[in-house]
Design a protein around this motif. Structure first.
Motif, PDB file in Angstrom:
ATOM      1  N   HIS A   1      14.515  -2.190  -2.566  1.00  0.00           N
ATOM      2  CA  HIS A   1      13.889  -3.162  -1.490  1.00  0.00           C
ATOM      3  C   HIS A   1      12.848  -2.960  -1.095  1.00  0.00           C
ATOM      4  O   HIS A   1      12.181  -3.146   0.081  1.00  0.00           O
ATOM      5  N   THR A   2      13.317  -1.140  -1.043  1.00  0.00           N
ATOM      6  CA  THR A   2      12.343  -0.481   0.170  1.00  0.00           C
ATOM      7  C   THR A   2      10.748  -0.755  -1.256  1.00  0.00           C
ATOM      8  O   THR A   2       9.624   0.048  -0.163  1.00  0.00           O
ATOM      9  N   ILE A   3      10.719  -0.991  -2.176  1.00  0.00           N
ATOM     10  CA  ILE A   3       9.760  -0.959  -2.811  1.00  0.00           C
ATOM     11  C   ILE A   3       8.368  -1.740  -2.097  1.00  0.00           C
ATOM     12  O   ILE A   3       9.058  -3.037  -2.472  1.00  0.00           O
ATOM     13  N   GLU A   4       7.236  -1.710  -2.220  1.00  0.00           N
ATOM     14  CA  GLU A   4       6.253  -3.063  -1.260  1.00  0.00           C
ATOM     15  C   GLU A   4       5.391  -4.100  -2.475  1.00  0.00           C
ATOM     16  O   GLU A   4       5.114  -2.886  -3.704  1.00  0.00           O
ATOM     17  N   PRO A   5       5.722  -4.811  -2.609  1.00  0.00           N
ATOM     18  CA  PRO A   5       4.906  -5.799  -3.573  1.00  0.00           C
ATOM     19  C   PRO A   5       3.283  -5.251  -3.002  1.00  0.00           C
ATOM     20  O   PRO A   5       2.545  -4.774  -2.398  1.00  0.00           O
ATOM     21  N   ILE A   6       2.530  -5.632  -4.487  1.00  0.00           N
ATOM     22  CA  ILE A   6       0.919  -5.373  -4.767  1.00  0.00           C
ATOM     23  C   ILE A   6       0.416  -6.169  -4.288  1.00  0.00           C
ATOM     24  O   ILE A   6       0.756  -7.158  -3.619  1.00  0.00           O
ATOM     25  N   PRO A   7      -0.158  -5.491  -3.538  1.00  0.00           N
ATOM     26  CA  PRO A   7      -0.864  -6.456  -2.289  1.00  0.00           C
ATOM     27  C   PRO A   7      -2.133  -7.306  -2.452  1.00  0.00           C
ATOM     28  O   PRO A   7      -2.238  -7.054  -3.355  1.00  0.00           O
ATOM     29  N   TYR A   8      -2.895  -8.942  -1.681  1.00  0.00           N
ATOM     30  CA  TYR A   8      -3.661  -9.369  -2.902  1.00  0.00           C
ATOM     31  C   TYR A   8      -5.092  -8.452  -1.939  1.00  0.00           C
ATOM     32  O   TYR A   8      -5.840  -8.473  -0.670  1.00  0.00           O
ATOM     33  N   ASP A   9      -6.335  -8.002  -2.975  1.00  0.00           N
ATOM     34  CA  ASP A   9      -6.973  -6.870  -1.955  1.00  0.00           C
ATOM     35  C   ASP A   9      -8.133  -7.142  -3.244  1.00  0.00           C
ATOM     36  O   ASP A   9      -7.929  -6.320  -3.844  1.00  0.00           O
ATOM     37  N   PRO A  10      -8.786  -7.966  -3.208  1.00  0.00           N
ATOM     38  CA  PRO A  10      -9.289  -8.422  -4.570  1.00  0.00           C
ATOM     39  C   PRO A  10     -10.364  -7.253  -4.644  1.00  0.00           C
ATOM     40  O   PRO A  10     -11.370  -6.804  -6.341  1.00  0.00           O
ATOM     41  N   ARG A  11     -10.873  -6.223  -3.303  1.00  0.00           N
ATOM     42  CA  ARG A  11     -11.904  -5.841  -3.026  1.00  0.00           C
ATOM     43  C   ARG A  11     -11.425  -4.264  -3.619  1.00  0.00           C
ATOM     44  O   ARG A  11     -12.538  -3.932  -4.750  1.00  0.00           O
ATOM     45  N   GLY A  12     -10.368  -4.329  -3.538  1.00  0.00           N
ATOM     46  CA  GLY A  12      -9.148  -3.126  -4.012  1.00  0.00           C
ATOM     47  C   GLY A  12      -9.126  -2.812  -5.230  1.00  0.00           C
ATOM     48  O   GLY A  12      -9.704  -2.072  -6.245  1.00  0.00           O
ATOM     49  N   ALA A  13      -9.339  -4.538  -5.983  1.00  0.00           N
ATOM     50  CA  ALA A  13      -9.276  -4.190  -7.533  1.00  0.00           C
ATOM     51  C   ALA A  13     -10.837  -3.575  -7.641  1.00  0.00           C
ATOM     52  O   ALA A  13     -10.306  -3.448  -9.603  1.00  0.00           O
ATOM     53  N   LEU A  14     -11.829  -4.188  -7.452  1.00  0.00           N
ATOM     54  CA  LEU A  14     -12.640  -4.003  -7.876  1.00  0.00           C
ATOM     55  C   LEU A  14     -12.953  -2.512  -8.140  1.00  0.00           C
ATOM     56  O   LEU A  14     -13.343  -1.755  -8.422  1.00  0.00           O
TER      57      LEU A  14
ATOM     58  N   ASP B   1      22.023   3.635  -8.178  1.00  0.00           N
ATOM     59  CA  ASP B   1      20.788   5.632  -8.269  1.00  0.00           C
ATOM     60  C   ASP B   1      19.313   5.278  -9.190  1.00  0.00           C
ATOM     61  O   ASP B   1      18.577   4.962  -9.218  1.00  0.00           O
ATOM     62  N   LEU B   2      20.946   5.208 -10.487  1.00  0.00           N
ATOM     63  CA  LEU B   2      19.565   4.850 -11.219  1.00  0.00           C
ATOM     64  C   LEU B   2      18.724   3.697 -11.634  1.00  0.00           C
ATOM     65  O   LEU B   2      17.021   3.978 -12.152  1.00  0.00           O
ATOM     66  N   CYS B   3      19.402   3.079 -11.268  1.00  0.00           N
ATOM     67  CA  CYS B   3      18.593   1.523 -11.435  1.00  0.00           C
ATOM     68  C   CYS B   3      16.957   1.967 -10.884  1.00  0.00           C
ATOM     69  O   CYS B   3      16.242   1.424 -10.716  1.00  0.00           O
ATOM     70  N   ARG B   4      17.562   2.093  -9.251  1.00  0.00           N
ATOM     71  CA  ARG B   4      15.998   1.713  -8.411  1.00  0.00           C
ATOM     72  C   ARG B   4      15.002   3.150  -8.873  1.00  0.00           C
ATOM     73  O   ARG B   4      13.771   2.143  -8.796  1.00  0.00           O
ATOM     74  N   ARG B   5      15.456   4.611  -9.792  1.00  0.00           N
ATOM     75  CA  ARG B   5      14.559   5.038  -9.779  1.00  0.00           C
ATOM     76  C   ARG B   5      14.035   4.081 -10.827  1.00  0.00           C
ATOM     77  O   ARG B   5      12.753   4.665 -11.100  1.00  0.00           O
ATOM     78  N   LEU B   6      14.028   3.695 -11.808  1.00  0.00           N
ATOM     79  CA  LEU B   6      13.582   2.842 -12.820  1.00  0.00           C
ATOM     80  C   LEU B   6      12.622   2.116 -12.544  1.00  0.00           C
ATOM     81  O   LEU B   6      11.991   1.252 -13.046  1.00  0.00           O
ATOM     82  N   HIS B   7      12.583   1.378 -11.648  1.00  0.00           N
ATOM     83  CA  HIS B   7      12.762   0.095 -10.878  1.00  0.00           C
ATOM     84  C   HIS B   7      11.512   0.555  -9.886  1.00  0.00           C
ATOM     85  O   HIS B   7      10.008   0.493 -10.665  1.00  0.00           O
ATOM     86  N   ARG B   8      11.368   1.827  -9.837  1.00  0.00           N
ATOM     87  CA  ARG B   8       9.833   2.662  -9.013  1.00  0.00           C
ATOM     88  C   ARG B   8       8.690   3.223 -10.276  1.00  0.00           C
ATOM     89  O   ARG B   8       7.879   2.619 -10.016  1.00  0.00           O
ATOM     90  N   ILE B   9       9.415   3.337 -11.374  1.00  0.00           N
ATOM     91  CA  ILE B   9       8.420   3.892 -12.224  1.00  0.00           C
ATOM     92  C   ILE B   9       8.075   2.172 -12.587  1.00  0.00           C
ATOM     93  O   ILE B   9       6.698   2.600 -12.692  1.00  0.00           O
ATOM     94  N   ILE B  10       8.560   2.032 -13.275  1.00  0.00           N
ATOM     95  CA  ILE B  10       8.332   0.847 -13.591  1.00  0.00           C
ATOM     96  C   ILE B  10       7.271  -0.276 -12.997  1.00  0.00           C
ATOM     97  O   ILE B  10       6.039  -1.136 -12.943  1.00  0.00           O
ATOM     98  N   ALA B  11       7.175  -0.068 -11.514  1.00  0.00           N
ATOM     99  CA  ALA B  11       6.999  -0.854 -10.465  1.00  0.00           C
ATOM    100  C   ALA B  11       5.281   0.407 -10.509  1.00  0.00           C
ATOM    101  O   ALA B  11       4.275  -0.245 -10.195  1.00  0.00           O
TER     102      ALA B  11
END
Lengths: 693, 380, 319
Positions: free
Chosen positions: A476-489, A620-630
Motif C-alpha cells: 500500500h505504500t506504492i503511489e499510483p501514477i499521477p494524472y499529469d498530461p504535461r509530465g507525460a509529454l 515481503d517477496l510479493c511486495r518487492r515484485l509489486h515494486r518492480i512491476i509498478a
C-alpha cells in the motif's frame, strides 16, 4: 351468418380467455408479504444457467456458486483471509527434503560410509527444524528413455547409479534448506553435481543430450512438501454415508484422470502421491515446492461410492451406454449431485431454476434458511424489477444505481473490493511500447479518478500492482501514477516523441499510432476505450478503438499476439502465485503473459514466491515484485471495482444463545467485504427490525 | 379504355409514363402513405443535415465528445458552464435531448445516427435487391436452359474458393479457383470431342432455374436472424460487415418475385418481337424486362429498409451492432436500456424516433403496393 | 401426383445435403473454441486445451469430423459440449417450452387477422380501414425489445403481477386450476408481442386477397342479383379468398423450431431461440448443427406440405 359470427366471435373468446387468467395469478404483495414460506427461502437471480453441478468439472460461475453450497472442501478462508479448517479439523505442513551424497562433504574426506552417516545424523539432528534424518545407501536403477535425435526416435537403455540418499524430515517447508546445507557440506556442493557422471547409456549419445536426459533422471536435491490433514469425525454426505479419507483420495484421482477433462488438473499436478493411513487422515506428498498447495484443498470433495468405477459401470449399464467410454462427465450425478455441504440438491429445471434444501445433518449445524432458490433470469432489467417486487432477495447492483439503493430504507447494501483488477495492457513486443517511459507516459495521460467517479460512480479504487488490494501481498505504500498530461509529454520527449506543429506526436517523421481494443458486451470497458482514446488524442497520438466478440478476441488477437493495446481485467483468487501471468517463460502463444513481460529479477521473485510457505516471507517477496512491476508499467493499472450487493433489510443473522433462544444481529461484512460469510446463519424476518445500538 | 382489363405486361414506352403517373395519383389520395412519404423525405434531409453538422474535425454538434461531469442530464437541461471547457459547451447552452452515461449530447448522437441508420438500411437493401434481381432475372429468363455438369462443377469450384480464403487456406483457395476456371473453360470446348470424360462433362444436368431456386431454398433453410447472428459474432465487428450480412441474407424474396415476373413476361409478344429484331439478351433484360418487373421489388425494398433498421437495433440489443464510435439509433436505444429507471429519455427518444421512421417507411411501402396493384385500382 | 412427390422429395433431400455441408462449414470457420475451453482462465494450461480438443475430435480433418457428427446425428446420439446432455433431449425439452408460445401466438394471429382483414376489405378506404392499417403497421414498427420493456414495466406497475418466466415462481403447492391459469397468464404478454407482427402481415394479406376476389365478375353478379351484402361477403367472397391460406398451414411448420431470442431473453422464457443463441456464443457445435439441420428439415417439409395442399385445394392446378 354463422361464418361471420365465428369470425368475429373467435378472437373475442380467445382474448377473453387469455386476459381473464390474470385474475388467478397472485400479485407481488401476496407472494411476498402474504406468504410465510417466503421468509425461510433465499432466492437469488442469475444471468446464466449452471452447466455441471460438479466442482471438479465446471468452470462457469453459476455452477461454481451452486457447487459451493452443495459441496465442501478440506479448508477455506476465514474473515481475515487466513485458512480455516472445514472438513479437516487441523493439518500439519512438513517437508521431506532429500539430497545425494555424491562426494564426501568438506572435512570428511576419507571417512568410511558408516562414520559419514553417523556424522550427518549428529550434525543434522541437532538443527531445530529437523525432525528426523534417514539415510539410505546407494543403489542402481535401470530405465529406458526415449531419445529423438536427428529426426529419429528410439529407446535407449540407461543404468543409473544413485549415490547414498539422505532424507531429512523438516518441521516446516524451507526453500533455502539446501543453501544452508552447503554451509555444512561445502560451498557449491550441489551445483557441482554432474548427473551425467552417474548415468551410463547403452548407446553413445550427443553430450548435450546426455546431460539433459541425465538431469531429468537424477537430481542432487529434492523438495517434497507434505501436508497431513486430520478430518473431523462424523461428517456425512447428504445420503448418509460418512466422509472418509477415501473420498479425498478419490476426488484427487478423479481430477487427475485425463478422461474427465477436469480444468482443475494443473492445480493438483504437483502432487506426488496421497496416502490414507486411516479413515480420518490424509497425507499429501508433493513433487516439489508449491505454496498454492493448501489453497487448492478448498476443492469440494466428491463421494467415491457414487462415482467410482463400479458405480459408473452400473449407471452405464442402466442407460445402455458403453462403460469403457462412460466417465464422470457423462454421469447423471452432475444433474443430481450429492455432497456434504450445508445445502442439498432438490430440483433443477433447465434454464429456469435450481432449488436446494437445507441439510439437517450438516456438521456445523443446519443453516437457518430452509431453502435456497437459484432463478435464472437472463435479462438484467427484469432481474432488477423482480428484486424491487420482492421475489428475489439479492441483486448485483450496477454502479449507477448504488446511490439510489443505498438510501432506500427497504434495503441494506454491502460493498467490498473485488478480487481482481482492470488494466490497459501493452504489447511490449511492438513499437512504441518497448520503452517503459512511453508506457508510463500513456498511463499519466489518463485521469483514472475521473473514470472512477463518472464511469464507475465511485464504485472502485485505484490500484498500482498485480495483487488483490485487500490482501497483505499488496504494497500500500506504492503511489499510483499521477494524472499529469504535461509530465507525460515530457517523458515522451525523453523517449524521442515530440509534438509537431500540427499537434501530432511524432518520432522520425512518423506519428504515434496504435489501436486499443477490448471485448464487446462490456459497457464499462467501452467507456474506458472512449476516455483513453480521447485522452491520448489530446497528446497528439492517433488512437483507434475496436470492440471484438469475446471468442474472436481471445483466439485471434490475444492468443496470436496480434494487438497493440487492450483493456482487460483479471479476476483472481487469493493465492499470490502469479507465474502464469508474469513469468518470462509464459510469453508463448496461448499463454497468459501475452504482453511479453520479461524481467529476470521479477522472474526470480515469482519462482521464490511459489515456493515460499512462510506467510511473512511471502508477503515481503510479493511486495518487492509489486515494486518492480509498478516501476516497469507493463500494464497501466486502472482500478479494482467494488461490488455492491443489496439485500432486503429484513434479512438478519440469527444465532442461538445458551438457552436455545434466538438472538438476532445485523449482517456485517468481513474485513474483506465478504458479507455472505455467515450465510448459514441468515434468516428473513417478517418486518424490518430495529436494532438497539 | 374502360372495361378492357389491362394486361400488366403490355406496356410500351408511352404508356409507361402514364402508368407511373397513375401510380402517383393513387398515392396522392392515400393520406397515410403520403404522410409516410413526407416523413421519409424528412428523415433523409435530417440525415444529410446531421451528417454535415456532426462530422469533421470540430463539428458544430460533436457526438463523441465525452463530458463526464455532465452525464445523465435530462432533456432541455442547461449546461453547467462552470464544469466545462468553453469548447465543450453545446450550442445554445442546453442539451436538447439530454446526455448519456458518458455525457455525450444525445441530440448530436441522434443526428449522426440518422445518417448511419439510413446508410445501413439503404446499403443492406441495395445489396439484397441487387443480388435478387440478378439471380431472379437469370432464373426467370434463362429458365429451363440446362447446365452442363462441367459448368456446374466449375461454378462450384469458383464459389467455394472464398470459403477457403476465409479459413485462411490460400493454397486451397487457389486450387479451387484454378480448377474451377479450368473446368469451365474446357467444358465449352469439350463438346466437339469424343470419349467418356468429354461426354461426362458436357452432359446436361439441372436447369439454371432449378439450380438457382435450390440455392434459394438452401438459404431459406437457415433461420435468418441466426444466420446474421452467427456471422456477425464471427466476423470482426464493423458497420460494413453488418450491412453486407443483412443484405446477403435477405435477397431471397426479391429473387422469387423477379423470377415470377420474368417467367410471365418472357412469353409476352413484345419480348418475342425484340428477340426477332435480334436484340441481345442483355439489352432485352435490362431495358425491357427489368423496368416492368420492378414494381414488387420497389415495395419489398421499402419494407426492407424498415426491416434492416429494426434488425440493426435487435443486433445492438444483443451486443453485436455497429461498434463505436458510429452511433446508430439502434445502438443508442440498446445502450440506454440499462438506465430505464434512472434516465428514461435515453430509451424513449431513440425508440420513438425509430418507431416513427420505420412506420413511415412501412406506410409508404404499403401505399405503393396498393397503388401498383392493377387489380385494386378503382376502375375509371 | 406421385411423380411430382417423388421428384420433390429427391430434390429436397439433395438440398438438405447441401444445407448440412454449408452449416458445417460456417460453424467451423468461426474462430473460437467451445467455451468449456476458456483460454483466459489461468487454470486452462495448453495441455488441458489440447485434451479438450481431442475429446471433441477437433483435431481431426474436417471431413472426418463431418462424417462423425452427422453419423451421430442420424442415430440420435449427439451430445452437447457444454453440459454433456444429449442434444435431442435438450431440444425436445426446449421445444415443449416454446410450443405453447408458438401455438398461442399463432392462434391470436389467425383469429385476429381474419376479421380485421375482412372488415378492412369490405369497408375499404373507410376510417376503419385506415385505422387498422395504421395500428397494424404501428405495432410492427416498434423495435421489439423497446415494446417488450414498455409492456413489462406497464403491466408490473399497474397490475402488480409477475410477468417474466414460464410460471410464477413458488406456486408448486397451489391447486391445479391456479397453476394452469398462471401458465396461461405468463403466455399472454410474450404471445401478444409475437402476434403483433403476424397480425399486421396476415391481416394485410387477407385484405388484399378479399379485395382481389371482390373485384371478380361473379361477385358483381351476385350483388346485381340483389343478394344481401353479408351473404355476398361471407358466403361467396370469403370462401374463395380463403384458398391460399390453406396452403399457408404448411409454411407455418418451420415456425415450430423458431423463437425470438430477444423476447425469450427478456421474458426469461427457456425456449429454442435462447438455446440457439447460447449455443452460438459457447460454440457448442453439436447443438448448433442439430438445430440447423432440424430447421432445414422442417422448412423443406413445410414447403412440401404447402405445395401438396395447394394442389389438392385448387382444382385448376394439376401437376
Amino acid at each position: 351468418m354463422l361464418l361471420r359470427k365465428i369470425l368475429l366471435g373467435a378472437p373475442v373468446l380467445v382474448l377473453g380467455l387469455l386476459i381473464q387468467s390474470v385474475l388467478w395469478v397472485p400479485t407481488y404483495e401476496e407472494q411476498t408479504r402474504g406468504n410465510p414460506r417466503r421468509l425461510v427461502q433465499f432466492v437469488t437471480g442469475s444471468l446464466g444457467d449452471a452447466s455441471l453441478l460438479n466442482p471438479i468439472l465446471a468452470a462457469d460461475s453459476a455452477s461454481s456458486e451452486l457447487a459451493g453450497l452443495i459441496f465442501e472442501g478440506l479448508v477455506d478462508r476465514d474473515e481475515e483471509l487466513r485458512f480455516r479448517g472445514r472438513l479437516a479439523e487441523r493439518w500439519e505442513i512438513e517437508e521431506e527434503a532429500s539430497f545425494l551424497i555424491h562426494r564426501p562433504p568438506k572435512g570428511c574426506e576419507g571417512m568410511s560410509m558408516e562414520d559419514l552417516f553417523q556424522w550427518l545424523q549428529e550434525k543434522l539432528g541437532s538443527w531445530p527444524q529437523v525432525k528426523r534424518v534417514e539415510i539410505s545407501p546407494g543403489e542402481e536403477r535401470r530405465e529406458t528413455v526415449e531419445v529423438s535425435e536427428a529426426g529419429t526416435r528410439r529407446k535407449v537403455g540407461v543404468r543409473i547409479s544413485i549415490p547414498p540418499k539422505v532424507k531429512v524430515l523438516l518441521r516446516e517447508v524451507d526453500q533455502d534448506f539446501f543453501q544452508k546445507l552447503e554451509g555444512l557440506l561445502g560451498d557449491g556442493y550441489f551445483s557441482s553435481f554432474a548427473p551425467e557422471v552417474h548415468c551410463e547409456f547403452s548407446e553413445k549419445l550427443d553430450p548435450a543430450t546426455q546431460k539433459r536426459l541425465a538431469g531429468e533422471l537424477i537430481s542432487a536435491t529434492e523438495h517434497h512438501p507434505i501436508i497431513t490433514f486430520h478430518l473431523r469425525k462424523g461428517i456425512m454426505f447428504h445420503d448418509g454415508s460418512p466422509v472418509t479419507s477415501k473420498d479425498v483420495l478419490f476426488t484427487y484421482n478423479a481430477i487427475m484422470d485425463p478422461a474427465n477433462l477436469s480444468p482443475r488438473m494443473p492445480d493438483f499436478e504437483p502432487v506426488l502421491r496421497i496416502e490414507t493411513p486411516d479413515d480420518l487422515t490424509v497425507r499429501v506428498v508433493y513433487k516439489r515446492l508449491y505454496s498454492p498447495a493448501l489453497g487448492t484443498w478448498s476443492m469440494g470433495i466428491l463421494p467415491q461410492h457414487l462415482l467410482n468405477e463400479e458405480a459408473l459401470a452400473r449407471e452405464a449399464a442402466q442407460r445402455g451406454l458403453d462403460p469403457k467410454t462412460f466417465s464422470i462427465r457423462q454421469s447423471g450425478f452432475n444433474r443430481r449431485p450429492v455432497g456434504c455441504g450445508p445445502f442439498k440438491f432438490h430440483e433443477w429445471k433447465s434454464d429456469q431454476y435450481v432449488i436446494l434444501k437445507r441439510f439437517d445433518n450438516y456438521w456445523e449445524g443446519p443453516p437457518n434458511y430452509e431453502e435456497y432458490a437459484f432463478r435464472i433470469i437472463p435479462d438484467l432489467l427484469t432481474q432488477e424489477m423482480e428484486f424491487y417486487a420482492g421475489t428475489i432477495d439479492s441483486y448485483a447492483v450496477q454502479p449507477h444505481q448504488v446511490e439510489r439503493l443505498k438510501g432506500d430504507p427497504r434495503y441494506q447494501a454491502f460493498s467490498g473490493l473485488s478480487f481482481g483488477y482492470t488494466y490497459i495492457g501493452y504489447n511490449m513486443r511492438r513499437e512504441p511500447f518497448r520503452d517503459s517511459r512511453v508506457r508510463k507516459a500513456l498511463g499519466m495521460a489518463i485521469d483514472v479518478e475521473k473514470i472512477l467517479k463518472y464511469v464507475l460512480h465511485g464504485q472502485g479504487e485505484r490500484i498500482t500492482g498485480p495483487f488483490p488490494k485487500q490482501t497483505d501481498y499488496y504494497d500500500h505504500t506504492i503511489e499510483p501514477i499521477p494524472y499529469d498530461p504535461r509530465g507525460a509529454l515530457k517523458l515522451l520527449e525523453e523517449a524521442g516523441w515530440k509534438r509537431d506543429s500540427l499537434g501530432k506526436l511524432v518520432k522520425n517523421g512518423q506519428q504515434m499510432r496504435f489501436t486499443l481494443i477490448t471485448n464487446s458486451g462490456n459497457d464499462i470497458r467501452k467507456a474506458i476505450l472512449a476516455i483513453a482514446q480521447d485522452s491520448w488524442r489530446q497528446l497528439g497520438i492517433d488512437v483507434r478503438t475496436d470492440t471484438v466478440e469475446w471468442a474472436v478476441f481471445i483466439n485471434e488477437r490475444i492468443n496470436k499476439r496480434d494487438f497493440d493495446a487492450v483493456v482487460l481485467g483479471w479476476s483472481m483468487g487469493i493465492d499470490p502465485d502469479l507465474y502464469q501471468i508474469w513469468h518470462s517463460s509464459q510469453t508463448g502463444p496461448n499463454q497468459l503473459n501475452f504482453v511479453g513481460f520479461q524481467d529476470p529479477s521479477a522472474d526470480e521473485l515469482i519462482v521464490r514466491i511459489r515456493q515460499e510457505y512462510d506467510h511473512e516471507k511471502q508477503v515481503d517477496l510479493c511486495r518487492r515484485l509489486h515494486r518492480i512491476i509498478a516501476r516497469e508499467q507493463p500494464y497501466t493499472f486502472l482500478y479494482v471495482s467494488k461490488w455492491t450487493a443489496v439485500l432486503d433489510r429484513r434479512i438478519v443473522i440469527m444465532e442461538r444463545d445458551a438457552n436455545g433462544n434466538p438472538v438476532y444481529r445485523r449482517i456485517t461484512p468481513t474485513k474483506t467485504g465478504n458479507y455472505a460469510f455467515h450465510f448459514n446463519r441468515w434468516i428473513k424476518l417478517p418486518h424490518v427490525p430495529v436494532f438497539s445500538e | 379504355m374502360a372495361g378492357r382489363p389491362r394486361d400488366k405486361g403490355v406496356i410500351s414506352r408511352g404508356e409507361e409514363q402514364g402508368l407511373w403517373r397513375d401510380v402517383w395519383h393513387q398515392l396522392r389520395r392515400n393520406r397515410l402513405a403520403m404522410s409516410g412519404l413526407v416523413i421519409f423525405l424528412g428523415f433523409v434531409i435530417l440525415a444529410l443535415v446531421g451528417l454535415s453538422l456532426t462530422t469533421g474535425k470540430s463539428p458544430l454538434l460533436d457526438p463523441s465528445l465525452v463530458r463526464l461531469p455532465e452525464k445523465l442530464r435530462p432533456p432541455l437541461a442547461k449546461a453547467r458552464a462552470d464544469l466545462l471547457h468553453p469548447e465543450e459547451l453545446p450550442p445554445l447552452g442546453i442539451y436538447l435531448m439530454g446526455t448519456d452515461e458518458l455525457g455525450r449530447d444525445v441530440f448530436s448522437r441522434m443526428m449522426q445516427g440518422a445518417w448511419v441508420s439510413l446508410t445501413v438500411g439503404f446499403v443492406a437493401v441495395g445489396i439484397a435487391v441487387g443480388i435478387g434481381i440478378v439471380l431472379g432475372g437469370i432464373a426467370g429468363y434463362y429458365g429451363a436452359k440446362p447446365l452442363r455438369i462441367g459448368t456446374i462443377l466449375g461454378l462450384a469450384g469458383l464459389f467455394s474458393g472464398p470459403f477457403a480464403l476465409a479459413s485462411k487456406r490460400l493454397d486451397i483457395f487457389l486450387l479451387l479457383e484454378g480448377a474451377g476456371i479450368l473446368v469451365l473453360v474446357s467444358t465449352r470446348y469439350l463438346g466437339l470431342r469424343k470419349g467418356f470424360v468429354a461426354r461426362f462433362f458436357t452432359l446436361p444436368c439441372v436447369s439454371v432455374d432449378t439450380l438457382i431456386m435450390r440455392a434459394v431454398d438452401v438459404m431459406l433453410c437457415f433461420p435468418s436472424f441466426f444466420l446474421i447472428l452467427t456471422v456477425v459474432a464471427i466476423l470482426p465487428p464493423s458497420i460494413y460487415n453488418i450491412m453486407a450480412v443483412i443484405g446477403l441474407t435477405s435477397w431471397m424474396g426479391t429473387a422469387r418475385f423477379v423470377r415470377a415476373e420474368f417467367l410471365s413476361l418472357r412469353e409476352q409478344d413484345f419480348v418475342l418481337a425484340a428477340k426477332a429484331l435480334g436484340l441481345s439478351d442483355a439489352r432485352i433484360i435490362f431495358r425491357h424486362l427489368v423496368p416492368n418487373a420492378v414494381a414488387p421489388v420497389l415495395v419489398s425494398a421499402t419494407l426492407g429498409i424498415a426491416g434492416a433498421i429494426l434488425t440493426e437495433a435487435g443486433l445492438s440489443f444483443l451486443g453485436f451492432g455497429v461498434p463505436p464510435p458510429h452511433a446508430t439509433w439502434g445502438n443508442i436505444l440498446s445502450d440506454g436500456k440499462r438506465f430505464l429507471f434512472d434516465a428514461p429519455w435515453l430509451t424513449l427518444i431513440p425508440g420513438s424516433a425509430v418507431l416513427t421512421v420505420v412506420l413511415a417507411f412501412n406506410l409508404f411501402g404499403e401505399g405503393l403496393r396498393e397503388a401498383l396493384n392493377p387489380r385494386l385500382r378503382r376502375s375509371r | 401426383m406421385i411423380s411430382f412427390l417423388a421428384r420433390s422429395i429427391v430434390q429436397k433431400l439433395v438440398t438438405l445435403f447441401f444445407v448440412s455441408i454449408v452449416s458445417f462449414a460456417v460453424v467451423h470457420m468461426a474462430p473460437g473454441e467451445p467455451s468449456q475451453v476458456d483460454p483466459m482462465n489461468p487454470k486452462f494450461t495448453p495441455e488441458v486445451v489440447e485434451r479438450f480438443r481431442k475429446a471433441f475430435h477437433l483435431d481431426e480433418p474436417l471431413h472426418v469430423q463431418y462424417l462423425l457428427f452427422y453419423g451421430d446425428l442420424l442415430r440420435g446420439k449427439t451430445v452437447s459440449w457444454k453440459d454433456n446432455q444429449p442434444v435431442l433431449a435438450k431440444i425436445w425439452e426446449r421445444f415443449l417450452n416454446s410450443l405453447p408460445l408458438f401455438l398461442v401466438g399463432s392462434l391470436l394471429t389467425w383469429t385476429i387477422s381474419f376479421p380485421l382483414g375482412v372488415q378492412a376489405a369490405v369497408k375499404r378506404g373507410s376510417l376503419l380501414d385506415k385505422t387498422t392499417t395504421f395500428t397494424a403497421y404501428f405495432f410492427i414498427s416498434i423495435p421489439g425489445f423497446f415494446f417488450a420493456y414498455l409492456l413489462i414495466v406497464g403491466v408490473v406497475e399497474v397490475l402488480r403481477v409477475p410477468v417474466v418466466g414460464m410460471e410464477t415462481f413458488g406456486l408448486s403447492q397451489a391447486p391445479l386450476t391456479h397453476r394452469v391459469m398462471d401458465r396461461i397468464w405468463h403466455l399472454v404478454i410474450p404471445s401478444i408481442l409475437g402476434a403483433t407482427v403476424g397480425v399486421a402481415e396476415l391481416s394485410r394479406y387477407v385484405r388484399s386477397q378479399m379485395l382481389e376476389v371482390e373485384s371478380q365478375d361473379y361477385i358483381r353478379t351476385a350483388r346485381a342479383k340483389g343478394l344481401p351484402q353479408d351473404m355476398v361477403h361471407y358466403k361467396h367472397a370469403l370462401r374463395n379468398a380463403l384458398l391460399p391460406f390453406v396452403t399457408m398451414f404448411g409454411l407455418m411448420i418451420p415456425g415450430l423450431i423458431g423463437g425470438s431470442v430477444i423476447i425469450e431473453s427478456i421474458f426469461s422464457w427457456p425456449g429454442m431461440g435462447r438455446m440457439a443463441y447460447e449455443a452460438i456464443m459457447a460454440r457448442d457445435y453439436p447443438v448448433i448443427l442439430t438445430l440447423n439441420f432440424l430447421s432445414a428439415v422442417l422448412v423443406l417439409v413445410g414447403t412440401l406440405v404447402s405445395d401438396i395442399l395447394y394442389m389438392l385445394v385448387d382444382p385448376r392446378i394439376r401437376l
